[in-house]
Scaffold this active site. Structure first.
Site, PDB file in Angstrom:
ATOM      1  N   HIS A  82       0.855  -1.190   0.000  1.00 47.01           N
ATOM      2  CA  HIS A  82       0.000   0.000   0.000  1.00 47.01           C
ATOM      3  C   HIS A  82       0.886   1.233   0.000  1.00 47.01           C
ATOM      4  CE1 HIS A  82      -4.172   1.481   0.571  1.00 47.01           C
ATOM      5  NE2 HIS A  82      -3.567   2.558   1.040  1.00 47.01           N
ATOM      6  N   ASP A 161     -13.910   3.772   6.990  1.00 44.08           N
ATOM      7  CA  ASP A 161     -12.885   4.373   6.125  1.00 44.08           C
ATOM      8  C   ASP A 161     -13.504   4.870   4.823  1.00 44.08           C
ATOM      9  OD1 ASP A 161     -10.117   5.117   5.545  1.00 44.08           O
ATOM     10  OD2 ASP A 161     -10.262   3.650   3.947  1.00 44.08           O
ATOM     11  N   ARG A 168     -12.395  13.376   4.348  1.00 48.48           N
ATOM     12  CA  ARG A 168     -11.052  13.982   4.482  1.00 48.48           C
ATOM     13  C   ARG A 168     -10.580  14.563   3.160  1.00 48.48           C
ATOM     14  NH1 ARG A 168      -7.716   9.286   5.631  1.00 48.48           N
ATOM     15  NH2 ARG A 168      -5.956  10.687   5.616  1.00 48.48           N
ATOM     16  N   SER A 183      -6.518   4.829   8.459  1.00 42.76           N
ATOM     17  CA  SER A 183      -7.175   4.571   7.179  1.00 42.76           C
ATOM     18  C   SER A 183      -6.511   3.378   6.480  1.00 42.76           C
ATOM     19  CB  SER A 183      -7.077   5.830   6.313  1.00 42.76           C
ATOM     20  OG  SER A 183      -7.384   5.556   4.970  1.00 42.76           O
ATOM     21  N   LYS A 187      -7.978  -0.891   6.480  1.00 44.98           N
ATOM     22  CA  LYS A 187      -8.236  -1.596   5.210  1.00 44.98           C
ATOM     23  C   LYS A 187      -7.370  -2.857   5.104  1.00 44.98           C
ATOM     24  CE  LYS A 187      -7.584   1.981   2.238  1.00 44.98           C
ATOM     25  NZ  LYS A 187      -7.733   3.194   3.006  1.00 44.98           N
TER      26      LYS A 187
HETATM   27  N1  URA Z   1      -4.028   5.858   1.573  1.00 46.00           N
HETATM   28  C1  URA Z   1      -5.085   5.506   2.345  1.00 46.00           C
HETATM   29  O1  URA Z   1      -5.635   4.424   2.206  1.00 46.00           O
HETATM   30  N2  URA Z   1      -5.494   6.368   3.278  1.00 46.00           N
HETATM   31  C2  URA Z   1      -4.905   7.557   3.483  1.00 46.00           C
HETATM   32  O2  URA Z   1      -5.327   8.275   4.359  1.00 46.00           O
HETATM   33  C3  URA Z   1      -3.821   7.922   2.662  1.00 46.00           C
HETATM   34  C4  URA Z   1      -3.392   7.045   1.712  1.00 46.00           C
END
Ligand code: URA
Length: 450
Positions: A82, A161, A168, A183, A187
């Site tokens: 990620h 999220d 956001r 966040s 996930k």
């Molecule tokens: N990627 C995400 O999943 N969340 C964030 O807040 C920033 C990048």
């Protein structure tokens, strides 16, 4: 409990309890706490920050706002990657099939465009028919069959999220270490990953501008992730200029598909061939991240070995076949996708030309990302659709020699008005020098945890 007291407490710098965070986040998901109060709270978090314990409690609260993917019985190793967000940052689309081709399973839950940065889900949805809201059963089935599956947060999985991310994006509360940590990790834990490679970006196009801030984010992610039982490697990587040659939704998918072409790895790109040269940083980063995924999955003992395995797999063509197979698995029209390559563009097009002779010293990623929102790549309001055909193709990057009048980039706007509005910012994104700039290091640090 009242939401206003929780906002006030954070505004005044107090640490919130797990109960207070649960009240706020669960109320937001249930619709009993309105957007405007959650925006105010997010802004208070932005300014006041959170303690590590608070960040962990927020992550777990968000995770528990929905169910988790049940991947029991799927042979692992379950390894994902990620990124904290960048401009032209599309490595996920190459890495998922690449990792799968080498025996890993990549259960990938991603997000949409956020601030000036692009979103994996928006990119994938530019493929006609492609679905990113998979049910848990579909996610499991596709992961088991193809070795990777790509989904977003849904009403059932990390709904907190899904809602907070969109809020956001448009309330200037993205650049917060605890909010990014919660966040991403909510996930990653919900998708079922066991191990995670994090691409933590710094630079003008990143949410954290300087390496020290990015390292703080990497440590927050690594510590919170390890507490949740994830094995983590984080790389600190530069995001000062857009990654690769394309910025957009379909444009980025197209660049990834070109990078999966086995011919590219069996015959090295012709020196000076523009497409190949301009995707070099994208592939360099992809190989560094892929190698760490293989190390976490026990398939490689070192970054060098991991890179070699990745290059061998790319040359063999299996990752490209898996990418095309995944389009079909997720409802996309593979035949149309292939027909659209090279031509699926907005009719509203312009060239941005060099203003000086010499070398390009910089293409400012943030200015490009912000112009991308104007062009239609990202959103100004939550309900705005993104354009699949807006974006830009870079013909020069930092270090490229230029003559005044050369095309720096071709730009496509969702309509004429947005195209014209974005042009001045894009013209201002390029900087020039009389001699070539010293090459930038793409990966500056590695942090391991768990
Ligand atoms: N990627 C995400 O999943 N969340 C964030 O807040 C920033 C990048």
């Amino acid at each position: 409990m009242r939401a206003v007291d929780i906002i006030m407490a954070k505004r005044d710098g107090r640490e919130l309890s797990r109960e207070e965070l649960g009240f706020l986040i669960n109320g937001f998901v249930a619709g009993t706490i309105p957007d405007y109060q959650v925006s105010a709270w997010a802004m208070a978090v932005f300014f006041r920050g959170m303690s590590p314990a608070e960040t962990a409690a927020l992550t777990e609260t968000m995770l528990d706002s929905g169910g988790r993917m049940n991947l029991a019985g799927i042979p692992g190793p379950l390894v994902d990657k990620h990124s904290t967000g960048g401009v032209g940052d599309k490595t996920s689309l190459i890495l998922a099939p690449l990792a799968a081709s080498l025996g890993l399973r990549d259960p990938m839950m991603s997000g949409r465009a956020l601030g000036h940065t692009g979103g994996t889900l928006d990119k994938l949805e530019s493929i006609p028919g492609y679905r990113t809201a998979l049910s848990p059963a579909e996610f499991r089935e596709i992961l088991a069959r193809d070795g990777f599956a790509m989904t977003g947060q849904t009403r059932d999985t990390v709904p907190a999220d899904r809602l907070l991310y969109a809020l956001r994006d448009l309330s200037a509360t993205v650049e917060s270490v605890p909010l990014i940590t919660a966040s991403i990790l909510s996930k990653k834990k919900a998708e079922g990953a066991e191990a995670l490679v994090l691409d933590v970006k710094f630079g003008s196009g990143a949410f954290m501008r300087d390496p020290a801030e990015a390292e703080g984010l990497a440590r927050s992610l690594a510590d919170t992730g390890a507490a949740l039982g994830l094995r983590i490697i984080a790389l600190l990587t530069s995001m000062d200029q857009p990654l690769g040659s394309m910025v957009g939704n379909f444009l980025e998918v197209e660049e990834c598909y070109a990078c999966l072409d086995p011919a590219r790895y069996s015959a090295p790109p012709r020196p000076g061939s523009p497409e190949h040269g301009l995707s070099a940083d994208l592939m360099e980063l992809t190989l560094e991240l892929g190698a760490r995924m293989l190390m976490l999955g026990g398939r490689a003992g070192s970054p060098e070995e991991g890179r070699k395995l990745c290059l061998g797999a790319l040359a063999g063509g299996k990752p490209r076949d898996l990418f095309l197979g995944n389009i079909e698995s997720q409802g996309g029209d593979r035949k149309r996708f292939l027909e659209m390559l090279g031509s699926y563009r907005s009719p509203h097009r312009a060239e941005i030309r060099a203003r000086e002779d010499g070398y390009v010293s910089r293409i400012d990623a943030r200015k490009v990302g912000q112009a991308g929102i104007v062009l239609g790549v990202g959103r100004n309001r939550r309900e705005d659709p993104v354009s699949p055909v807006a974006g830009l193709q870079l013909h020069k990057k930092a270090g490229s020699p230029v003559r005044r009048g050369d095309s720096l980039m071709t730009v496509w706007g969702k309509d004429r008005e947005s195209l014209e509005a974005a042009i001045p910012a894009l013209e201002g994104a390029a900087e020039y020098a009389a001699s070539p700039p010293s090459p930038e290091k793409l990966v500056i640090k590695e942090i391991r945890h768990g």
